[in-house]
Structure formats: C-alpha cells, structure tokens
Motif scaffolding. Structure first.
Motif, PDB file in Angstrom:
ATOM      1  N   SER A  65       0.817  -1.218   0.000  1.00 40.37           N
ATOM      2  CA  SER A  65       0.000   0.000   0.000  1.00 40.37           C
ATOM      3  C   SER A  65       0.851   1.269   0.000  1.00 40.37           C
ATOM      4  CB  SER A  65      -0.932  -0.003   1.208  1.00 40.37           C
ATOM      5  OG  SER A  65      -0.185  -0.046   2.415  1.00 40.37           O
TER       6      SER A  65
ATOM      7  N   LYS B 296       1.409   0.251  -9.743  1.00 39.04           N
ATOM      8  CA  LYS B 296       0.170  -0.440 -10.120  1.00 39.04           C
ATOM      9  C   LYS B 296      -0.652   0.400 -11.092  1.00 39.04           C
ATOM     10  CE  LYS B 296      -0.328  -3.303  -5.984  1.00 39.04           C
ATOM     11  NZ  LYS B 296      -1.125  -3.559  -4.756  1.00 39.04           N
ATOM     12  N   SER B 297      -0.662   1.718 -10.886  1.00 42.70           N
ATOM     13  CA  SER B 297      -1.382   2.582 -11.819  1.00 42.70           C
ATOM     14  C   SER B 297      -0.702   2.586 -13.181  1.00 42.70           C
ATOM     15  CB  SER B 297      -1.465   4.000 -11.255  1.00 42.70           C
ATOM     16  OG  SER B 297      -0.180   4.577 -11.147  1.00 42.70           O
TER      17      SER B 297
ATOM     18  N   THR C 128       1.742   1.874  -5.237  1.00 43.45           N
ATOM     19  CA  THR C 128       0.495   2.379  -5.832  1.00 43.45           C
ATOM     20  C   THR C 128       0.757   3.011  -7.191  1.00 43.45           C
ATOM     21  OG1 THR C 128      -0.372   2.790  -3.605  1.00 43.45           O
ATOM     22  CG2 THR C 128      -1.482   3.875  -5.442  1.00 43.45           C
ATOM     23  N   SER C 129       1.861   3.737  -7.286  1.00 43.83           N
ATOM     24  CA  SER C 129       2.215   4.354  -8.565  1.00 43.83           C
ATOM     25  C   SER C 129       2.502   3.298  -9.621  1.00 43.83           C
ATOM     26  CB  SER C 129       3.426   5.279  -8.389  1.00 43.83           C
ATOM     27  OG  SER C 129       3.141   6.321  -7.487  1.00 43.83           O
TER      28      SER C 129
END
Length: 285
Positions: free
Chosen positions: A28, A36-37, A33-34
C-alpha cells in the motif's frame, strides 16, 4: 583463481535476506500504488492497440473485397449496379473506421498510427479507385476526410421533461487520413489501374488504356517531385509505380502500332505476354 567463475553481485547476499526484503515491501506504499497505476495504464493501452489492429485488419479485408468488385465494372452489363454495390461495401468500411475513431477519442492518433495505417491505406486505395471509375480523376485527401466525419445522437434519457435543447445535440468526431497514408494508398492505386487496363483491353476497349496512361503519368510526375525528400515508404513505392506506368504505356504502344493487325480478342494475350517480358527484364537487371 583465474579459472574460477566470477560471482554476481546479488550472490553476495543470502537468499533468505532477499526473500525477507521482498516480503517486507509494503503493497500500500505510494511507490507500489504508482507502479500499479502504471501497470493498469499500460495494459489498457496495449488492449486498445490490439483492438485497433483487429479493426484495421477488418478494414483491409473489406476494402480489398470492394476493389475486387470494382474490377468487374468493365465486364459487367450494368456498371451502375457494381458502383451501387461498391458504395454499400464502402459504407460498411466507414462503419469500421467509425469504431476506430471512437477508440481514439481523447487519444493521440499518432501513438496508435502503426496499428491503423495498413487499413487506412487500403481504404484510400478502394475509395480512390471507385472515384476514378466515376469521374476519371483523383480524389483529394480533403474529400476523403470529409467522408470520415461521423455523428451520433445522444441517447441518454433524461427524466426532466423540460430538458435543455443542448442535450439533444449530436456528438461529432472524425478520423483524419494522414498525408503519408494518402500517398501510399494512391501509390497502390496505380497497380489496380494497371489491372484495369488489362481487363479493358481484354474487353475490346481501346480508349481506356490511353486515358490511364496519361493519368498514371501525372501521378508519377507528382511522386517524382517528392523523390527521396518524403517518407521512406513513399520513395519505396515509386519503383512499383514506375513498373505499372511502363506496362500501361507498353499496352498503348501495342494498341497504336499493332492494334489494326491484331484481332481484339487477342490483344489481351499480346499485352499480358509483353508485361511478363518486362517483369523478366527488370528481374534480371
């Protein structure tokens, strides 16, 4: 020693330590997160690219079928039926191009140009071939793009009975054929015109080859002005264009010099033999 294997960098760390570092990664975290985007964006772009490749393949197939149909124009008893049927087929191709335009809404077309370029070139070839049969002239890229402006009614239902009239305005979007795709499609058109010349001679039409010779000469002169200054694909097509022009001019020479002494039903055989000799000579050279 000198004969031993050199240890890799990560061999200096125990495998257990590397496993622990991988397990300690926080899924997380902002970095994960970056990434995954980024992964989601790349997957979405790749899926869109594959859909565009499939649409381009469908456009190519339907455009080729339209060209094959138009070649029957010289031998068909009623040419208007052939032209009407070809218009129906081209409308079906434009519906496929409309799907391409919908896929490219909000996107930079040039990022996906390699996926759709073969289909657009084939469409230019088909629509310019039909236009030549109708008008004996070359369609412009502006006229082609004018046919690729699409509209669709806004189908969103509103519960408010006194809805604003702006809600009923149609959406419009278009897909522009690039100058390079237009030039490559016109270069491929010359091959179809050469085949049209052969079929015209076979049907006893001795006027069409001379019209085609003048038309192809004008196209060839236009391409020679571009020369090596244009894109690589355009200069590569120039050799094929020159071959088609030579075959049509050879047909005109045969018709002019020996047309009176050769029966009309044998002109196509003589012309085909001449074109085969030209191909062999160019292959040897």
């Amino acid at each position: 020693g000198s004969g031993g294997f050199r240890k890799r960098k990560h061999d200096n760390f125990p495998h257990g330590q590397r496993r622990e570092e991988k397990e300690n990664v926080n899924p997380s975290s902002a970095l994960m997160t970056s990434f995954k985007s980024f992964q989601l964006e790349l997957d979405t772009r790749h899926d869109k690219y594959e859909r565009l490749v499939k649409l381009s393949r469908d456009i190519t197939i339907e455009s080729k079928r339209t060209i094959f149909l138009l070649h029957r124009f010289t031998s068909a008893p009623n040419g208007e039926e052939i032209l009407n049927e070809s218009e129906v087929k081209l409308d079906a191709v434009r519906r496929k191009i409309k799907q391409v335009a919908q896929e490219l809404i909000g996107e930079d077309m040039y990022q996906f140009h390699r996926a759709i370029s073969p289909g657009l070139q084939e469409y230019v070839e088909a629509v310019s071939f039909q236009y030549f049969i109708k008008t004996r002239s070359l369609i412009s890229v502006e006229e082609i793009n004018q046919q690729l402006i699409f509209t669709a009614e806004d189908r969103e239902e509103t519960t408010n009975t006194t809805s604003n009239s702006n809600d009923k305005q149609p959406h419009t979007w278009n897909l522009k054929v690039t100058p390079v795709d237009y030039l490559l499609g016109v270069a491929d058109l010359t091959g179809e015109l050469m085949r049209l010349c052969i079929s015209s001679v076979g049907n006893g039409d001795i006027d069409t080859p001379f019209e085609l010779s003048q038309f192809l000469r004008q196209i060839y002169d236009g391409f020679t002005f571009i020369g090596n200054t244009g894109p690589y694909e355009v200069s590569k097509k120039l050799y094929t264009l020159k071959q088609s022009l030579a075959k049509v001019e050879n047909a005109c020479y045969t018709l002019k010099v020996r047309g009176s002494e050769i029966p009309k039903h044998m002109l196509a055989d003589v012309f085909s033999t001449k074109t085969e000799l030209i191909d062999q000579e160019e292959g040897l050279s």
